[in-house]
Design a protein around this motif. Sequence first.
Motif, PDB file in Angstrom:
ATOM      1  N   ARG A 198      18.890  37.344  -6.238  1.00 55.41           N
ATOM      2  CA  ARG A 198      19.743  36.443  -5.446  1.00 55.41           C
ATOM      3  C   ARG A 198      19.911  35.654  -7.336  1.00 55.41           C
ATOM      4  NH1 ARG A 198      18.699  34.054  -0.379  1.00 55.41           N
ATOM      5  NH2 ARG A 198      18.978  35.471   1.204  1.00 55.41           N
ATOM      6  N   LEU A 199      18.974  34.871  -7.804  1.00 55.48           N
ATOM      7  CA  LEU A 199      18.985  34.188  -8.855  1.00 55.48           C
ATOM      8  C   LEU A 199      19.398  34.946 -10.082  1.00 55.48           C
ATOM      9  CD1 LEU A 199      15.406  32.668  -8.565  1.00 55.48           C
ATOM     10  CD2 LEU A 199      17.090  31.260  -8.169  1.00 55.48           C
ATOM     11  N   ALA A 200      19.704  35.867 -10.369  1.00 53.65           N
ATOM     12  CA  ALA A 200      20.023  37.054 -11.679  1.00 53.65           C
ATOM     13  C   ALA A 200      21.508  36.802 -11.539  1.00 53.65           C
ATOM     14  CB  ALA A 200      18.992  38.518 -11.299  1.00 53.65           C
ATOM     15  N   GLY A 201      21.923  36.879 -10.489  1.00 55.74           N
ATOM     16  CA  GLY A 201      23.178  37.076 -10.309  1.00 55.74           C
ATOM     17  C   GLY A 201      24.267  35.960  -9.426  1.00 55.74           C
ATOM     18  N   ARG A 202      23.092  34.754  -9.752  1.00 57.06           N
ATOM     19  CA  ARG A 202      24.032  33.522  -9.033  1.00 57.06           C
ATOM     20  C   ARG A 202      25.093  33.101 -10.605  1.00 57.06           C
ATOM     21  NH1 ARG A 202      20.622  28.989  -7.858  1.00 57.06           N
ATOM     22  NH2 ARG A 202      19.560  29.207  -9.839  1.00 57.06           N
ATOM     23  N   TRP A 203      26.452  32.559 -10.034  1.00 62.77           N
ATOM     24  CA  TRP A 203      26.643  31.896 -10.435  1.00 62.77           C
ATOM     25  C   TRP A 203      27.266  30.213 -10.294  1.00 62.77           C
ATOM     26  CZ3 TRP A 203      29.094  33.874 -15.846  1.00 62.77           C
ATOM     27  CH2 TRP A 203      28.513  34.808 -15.715  1.00 62.77           C
ATOM     28  N   THR A 204      27.192  29.250 -11.444  1.00 63.20           N
ATOM     29  CA  THR A 204      27.534  27.594 -10.775  1.00 63.20           C
ATOM     30  C   THR A 204      28.448  27.073 -11.516  1.00 63.20           C
ATOM     31  OG1 THR A 204      25.353  27.565 -10.040  1.00 63.20           O
ATOM     32  CG2 THR A 204      26.369  25.709 -11.260  1.00 63.20           C
TER      33      THR A 204
END
Length: 226
Positions: A131-137
């Motif tokens: 999840r963290l690897a594909g996160r965009w904010t």
Amino acid sequence: MESKQAQSRFIVLLGAPGAGKGTQAAYLEEVLGIPHVSSGDLFRENLRNETGLGKLARSYMDKGELVPDEVTIAMVKERLARPDCAGGAVLDGFPRTIAQAQALDEILAETGRRVGIVPYIKVPDDVLLARLAGRWTCRQCEAVYHELFNPPKIAGKCDVCGGELYQRADDTPETQRRRIEVYFQQTTPLIEYYRDRGLLVEIDGAQSIERVQADLLAAIQSGSQS
Ligand code: AP5
Ligand code: MG
């Protein structure tokens, strides 16, 4: 009756980095009409504005370590004193240590309030990293996306405000691993802290975003009637 309802609107979301606290807090803010208060977002706002607090916080955040309790507690205390938090808040990322949990109890008690419910969003470790690897904010409003699990309508643009999407500086593989370690060392004791007080509700966070939303809302609604 009314004061009980008000008390129960302070919701503390517990969960590891990547568990979905920010994603779910944004949803709860919308459906419950109480503000999403994220200590991580408050620190990132200070980073953007290059305040003294932002500069101090960066040295810890970039390594995946916790910012010292004293400054973190003061920052959140100031946020909770603003009028929009009078009827409650969805707390995301705070408290993260026993000292912070005790401070939160004291801050709320000063105005006759207390934590109403603590949903603990449980997710297996291997899922957290994906999840963290594909996160965009979103740089502007902090809305959270995932390139596979929750993509924006237009690549690189926030659905909510049109802001630019970026990958957080603390989402490098090394810092992600350290954040998860720090979570297990310093934050998991809060699970027992809140279980002992009868406030903890476990939520299966490995489900789809929509199913986690439904389970959270059901837990909060049944908690506020008890
Ligand atoms: P913070 O910003 O709080 O980061 P964190 O706790 O590491 O949590 P994350 O924001 O990484 O994860 P999340 O649970 O919000 O997941 P998200 O919804 O984004 O803190 C950053 C740093 O600030 C700390 O390391 C520390 O230095 C400092 N700090 C902050 N608070 C502090 C405190 N109280 N004391 C001291 N220091 C503090 O979801 C992750 C991804 O998964 C997204 O891409 C999302 O789209 C996706 N996703 C979410 N749910 C699902 C689902 N159900 N299925 C599939 N994908 C999903
Ligand atoms: Mg978050």
